[in-house]
Design an enzyme around this catalytic site. Structure first.
Site, short mmCIF file in Angstrom:
data_model
loop_
_atom_site.label_atom_id
_atom_site.label_comp_id
_atom_site.label_asym_id
_atom_site.label_seq_id
_atom_site.Cartn_x
_atom_site.Cartn_y
_atom_site.Cartn_z
N SER A 58 0.81 -1.22 0.00
CA SER A 58 0.00 0.00 0.00
C SER A 58 0.84 1.27 0.00
CB SER A 58 -0.93 0.00 1.21
OG SER A 58 -0.20 -0.12 2.42
N GLY A 95 -1.91 -4.40 1.29
CA GLY A 95 -1.97 -5.60 2.11
C GLY A 95 -0.98 -6.68 1.73
N ASN A 123 4.33 -5.38 5.80
CA ASN A 123 3.21 -6.15 6.31
C ASN A 123 3.66 -7.43 7.02
OD1 ASN A 123 0.97 -4.49 5.58
ND2 ASN A 123 1.27 -5.08 3.46
N ASP A 206 -4.43 6.87 10.01
CA ASP A 206 -4.00 5.57 10.52
C ASP A 206 -2.56 5.60 11.04
OD1 ASP A 206 -2.44 5.62 8.22
OD2 ASP A 206 -3.62 4.11 7.16
N HIS A 209 0.18 5.41 6.60
CA HIS A 209 0.27 5.75 5.19
C HIS A 209 0.48 7.24 4.98
CE1 HIS A 209 -1.96 1.89 5.28
NE2 HIS A 209 -1.15 1.63 4.25
#
Length: 237
Positions: A58, A95, A123, A206, A209
């Site tokens: 991402s 993801g 991730n 979040d 990002h």
């Protein structure tokens, strides 16, 4: 979009919904393998430009942003401003883990790639995947890229994670990237999110990002390493 604008930007965004961070904004789409192959082929058909493939998660896809705000598009703008003969393709998938990336890599490499920017591992770290497994997957990706085309220049994006899984795990995770870069004699971006991570004003809600402003800094982090490769290749050709 008019053809003039298509040729101006000359990049393709290939993204999907974020698996590990909840619902993704509507600006992201879910690609299929066939569409990815078509996108890369069409990029080559637009002109005779060399391809820079940004292969990541991402962070590469530009989660939560418009396509032109993600750092691969910003790199394309920089290439265009310098009249460098390259097409940047965004093959970021939200993801994505190193294992999943390895599984989809073969069909992404159907088109000859001049520069392969590998941005995976974050991730894995956030999920606590064993260090040995992440390292092996990244090595397998590097090996497959070279098997497809020995002339492809590989750039590895370094990543760091918070010590949620323990300081030992975080430290060992961080060392994966410089170790692999040295072992394989490839270029390393020391830390993709240098100057962005930990700065609330440069990250989305979040805290993971980058915002558009953060993506500008990420672009510079990538360009610091990428510029020598593309300028050298341009001179040689």
């Amino acid at each position: 979009m008019a053809m003039q604008n298509l040729l101006k930007f000359r990049y393709i965004l290939l993204v999907a919904f974020l698996v590990s961070c909840g619902d993704a904004p509507k600006k992201e789409a879910d690609p299929a393998p066939a569409k990815t192959e078509d996108a890369i082929t069409k990029a080559a058909e637009i002109s005779d430009e060399k391809i820079i493939l940004f292969f990541g998660n991402s962070l590469t896809a530009g989660y939560g942003l418009d396509t032109e705000e993600a750092f691969p598009a910003l790199i394309q703008n920089r290439l265009d401003s310098l009249a460098l003969n390259y097409t940047a393709i965004n093959s970021g998938l939200s993801g994505e883990t190193t294992s999943a990336g390895l599984n989809r890599l073969d069909w992404v490499l159907n088109q000859k790639v001049a520069v392969f920017v590998l941005e995976l591992g974050a991730n894995d770290g956030l999920r606590g995947i064993p260090i040995k497994e992440t390292r092996a997957n990244l090595q397998a990706i590097i090996d497959l890229v070279r098997k497809k085309n020995a002339d492809t220049q590989i750039v590895l994006a370094g990543m760091q994670i918070p010590p949620n899984m323990g300081q030992t795990y975080a430290s060992e995770f961080q060392e994966i990237f410089p170790d692999l870069a040295e072992k394989n004699d490839i270029k390393l971006i020391p830390f993709l999110l240098e100057g962005v991570a930990g700065h609330p004003d440069l990250n989305q809600d979040d805290g993971i990002h980058p915002t558009p402003e953060g993506q500008l800094i990420v672009r510079d982090n990538v360009w610091d390493v990428l510029k020598d490769i593309v300028q050298k290749e341009t001179v040689l050709n």
